[in-house]
Design an enzyme around this catalytic site. Structure first.
Site, mmCIF file in Angstrom:
data_model
loop_
_atom_site.group_PDB
_atom_site.id
_atom_site.type_symbol
_atom_site.label_atom_id
_atom_site.label_comp_id
_atom_site.label_asym_id
_atom_site.label_seq_id
_atom_site.Cartn_x
_atom_site.Cartn_y
_atom_site.Cartn_z
ATOM 1 N N GLY A 1 0.752 -1.246 0.000
ATOM 2 C CA GLY A 1 0.000 0.000 0.000
ATOM 3 C C GLY A 1 0.782 1.296 0.000
ATOM 4 N N LYS B 1 2.713 2.766 -2.347
ATOM 5 C CA LYS B 1 2.522 3.557 -3.562
ATOM 6 C C LYS B 1 1.067 4.006 -3.694
ATOM 7 C CE LYS B 1 6.394 1.540 -6.148
ATOM 8 N NZ LYS B 1 6.852 0.576 -5.133
ATOM 9 N N ASP C 1 -4.919 -6.149 -5.789
ATOM 10 C CA ASP C 1 -3.831 -7.101 -5.540
ATOM 11 C C ASP C 1 -4.425 -8.500 -5.488
ATOM 12 O OD1 ASP C 1 -0.745 -6.771 -4.528
ATOM 13 O OD2 ASP C 1 -1.650 -8.646 -3.841
ATOM 14 N N ARG D 1 -2.639 -9.832 1.553
ATOM 15 C CA ARG D 1 -1.946 -8.565 1.317
ATOM 16 C C ARG D 1 -2.951 -7.425 1.134
ATOM 17 N NH1 ARG D 1 3.295 -8.289 -0.525
ATOM 18 N NH2 ARG D 1 2.734 -6.953 -2.296
ATOM 19 N N ASP E 1 -6.990 -11.272 -10.145
ATOM 20 C CA ASP E 1 -5.740 -11.581 -10.829
ATOM 21 C C ASP E 1 -5.471 -10.441 -11.809
ATOM 22 O OD1 ASP E 1 -3.682 -12.528 -12.493
ATOM 23 O OD2 ASP E 1 -4.339 -14.605 -12.282
ATOM 24 N N CYS F 1 11.585 -3.865 -7.890
ATOM 25 C CA CYS F 1 12.654 -3.588 -6.925
ATOM 26 C C CYS F 1 13.781 -4.602 -7.149
ATOM 27 C CB CYS F 1 12.149 -3.615 -5.493
ATOM 28 S SG CYS F 1 11.138 -5.026 -5.067
#
Length: 416
Positions: A220, A222, A239, A244, A270, A343
Site C-alpha cells: 500500500g 505507492k 492485488d 496482502r 488476478d 525492486c
C-alpha cells in the site's frame, strides 16, 4: 594353544550353522540409512543462494559497480518519511528539519534550476571569451539567449507532483526516523518507505480527475502516495493476494480519512485479467510487479523467492511480469500512460519485459507504445539517489552505502 584351539572350534561351529537370518548381516548397508542422511544434510539458506545468483549475474551487468551495490544490499536500508497530507504536518516538518532532513521532492527542482543557471553563466562566459571581437550588444544577446535556453531546456518540473512530500536524511547520514504517531483523529503523521519507491509515482504524473489503476497495490505504500497527490478522480487498488489486500485496507484506514477512502476501490483480482475486465478505462496505470525483491532476498529467510521449493515460481517471474504489464497497457485509455516498476536489478525483469511488451502490443493488439524519456529524473534526484547510467530503457536506482535506497527500476510507457 588350547585357547586358540577353542576359538577355532567356535568359529567352525558358526560356519556349520549356515548364513545369518535376514537383517542380521555383518553391518548395515548405506542405502538403508539414505532417508536419514538426506534429512540431516545441511541445507543452503535461500539468502546465500540469492547472493550467489546475484554475484554471477549482476557482476556481468554492473561490472565495477557491483562490489559497491553488493555492499549496499547487505547493509541496512535507508528510509524516507512520506508525509501524510491528510494529517496536520506543520509540526512534523519542523521536527524533521531540525534533524537535518529535507523534502527531496520539493528540493530537487530548486537544485536543478540553480545548477542550470550556473551552467548557463559558465557557458555564457565561454561564449563571451570566444567572441570578444563581437559587439557588446551581440555578447549581451548571446548571454540572454543562453540563459533562456537553460531555463526551458529540459522538463525538469513537468513530471513532479508538488503535493507529495517525502523527507530523507542527507547522503552518509544513517539517522533513523522515529515511528509514526497518530494525530487527534487517529491518522498517522507519516509513512516510512524506501524513498526510491516514490519515483514511479512521481513519473506517473497524476493530473486532476485522472482515473488511476494501481494493478499490484499491496502492501500500500505507492497507493498511499498516489492519494497524497490529492488529484485522483478515482483510484482502483488491486492485488491478487487477499491477505496482502487486508494489509492495504489497514494502511488506508491508518492514513486516509473516510471521505477520501470513498474514491478508492480495493479488489483482489488476478491482475493479468484486468485488461479484459476494464479495458481502455484508465488515464494512468501503475504496474509495480512481483519480482525477486533483491534486497529482501539477500537479507531475509522468510518468504524468500530463492527458496528451493519456489524455483519454478522464480523462473516464471518474467512471464508473469510481462502478462501484468500487458494487462496494464490494455487497461489504459488511448493517450494514457503506464509506469512499470520493480525492486530488482535484473534486466530480464526490467528492460527485457518492456521490450517484449512493446513488441506484443504492436504485433498482437495493433497498439503503438512510446517509451518515455525519464533521464531528467537523474538530473533532478542525483543528490538523493545513485542512478545506473547505462540503463537502456527507463531508470534504475542502485543501492549505495552513502545513499542506500533501492534497487528500484521504473519505465514510463504512453499508449499512442
Amino acid at each position: 594353544m588350547a585357547a586358540l584351539g577353542g576359538r577355532g572350534r567356535a568359529a567352525a561351529a558358526l560356519l556349520r550353522r549356515g548364513p545369518p537370518p535376514p537383517g542380521l548381516g555383518a553391518g548395515p548397508r548405506r542405502y538403508r540409512y539414505k532417508e536419514k542422511w538426506a534429512a540431516t544434510a545441511p541445507r543452503i539458506p535461500p539468502t546465500r543462494l540469492a547472493l550467489h545468483h546475484f554475484d554471477v549475474n549482476y557482476s556481468l551487468q554492473l561490472k565495477d559497480l557491483w562490489p559497491s551495490v553488493r555492499a549496499g544490499l547487505l547493509c541496512e536500508q535507508k528510509y524516507g518519511a512520506l508525509l501524510n497530507n491528510f494529517s496536520p504536518v506543520d509540526h512534523v516538518t519542523q521536527e524533521l528539519e531540525l534533524l537535518n532532513a529535507t523534502d527531496f521532492v520539493s528540493e530537487a527542482p530548486k537544485k536543478a534550476q540553480q545548477s542550470q543557471r550556473t551552467a548557463a553563466v559558465e557557458e555564457a562566459g565561454r561564449g563571451e571569451s570566444r567572441s570578444q571581437e563581437g559587439s557588446g550588444e551581440g555578447r549581451t544577446a548571446m548571454q540572454a539567449e543562453t540563459m533562456t535556453q537553460a531555463e526551458t531546456s529540459a522538463p525538469l518540473c513537468a513530471s513532479i507532483t508538488s503535493n507529495i512530500k517525502c523527507y530523507t536524511f542527507p547522503r552518509g547520514d544513517i539517522t533513523r526516523f522515529r515511528p509514526a504517531r497518530p494525530d487527534a483523529l487517529g491518522l498517522l503523521d507519516y509513512y516510512l518507505m524506501d524513498a526510491a519507491s516514490l519515483l514511479p509515482v512521481l513519473a506517473l504524473n497524476v493530473q486532476p480527475d485522472d482515473l488511476v489503476l494501481d494493478l499490484c497495490a499491496a502492501p500500500g505504500g505507492k497507493t498511499l502516495a498516489l492519494l497524497q497527490t490529492g488529484v485522483c478522480g478515482h483510484l482502483a487498488a488491486n492485488d491478487v493476494s487477499i491477505s496482502r489486500t487486508k494489509r492495504l485496507h489497514q494502511i488506508l484506514h491508518s492514513y486516509v480519512p473516510k471521505e477520501i477512502r470513498e474514491i478508492v476501490s480495493v479488489t483482489s483480482c488476478d491482475g493479468r485479467d484486468w485488461g479484459q475486465l476494464e479495458g481502455g478505462t484508465f488515464h494512468k496505470v501503475l504496474v509495480d510487479v512481483p519480482c525477486t525483491t533483491d534486497r529482501h532476498s539477500v537479507m531475509e529467510e522468510e518468504n524468500n523467492i530463492f527458496h528451493k521449493r519456489r524455483t519454478k515460481e522464480r523462473q516464471m517471474l518474467p512471464m508473469l511480469q510481462l502478462q501484468l504489464l500487458m494487462a496494464g497497457i490494455l487497461a489504459t485509455k488511448l493517450g494514457g500512460e503506464v509506469v512499470y516498476s520493480t525492486c530488482s536489478l535484473s534486466p530480464l525483469q526490467n528492460e527485457y519485459v518492456i521490450e517484449r511488451a512493446v513488441e506484443i502490443a504492436e504485433t498482437q493488439f495493433n497498439i503503438s507504445i512510446h517509451v518515455e524519456d525519464l533521464s531528467h529524473f537523474r538530473t533532478l534526484f542525483q543528490d538523493t539517489f545513485s542512478f545506473f547510467s547505462d540503463c537502456r530503457l527507463g531508470e534504475l536506482v542502485l543501492p549505495h552505502l552513502t545513499a542506500n535506497f533501492g534497487p528500484t527500476y521504473f519505465c514510463k510507457l504512453r499508449r499512442m
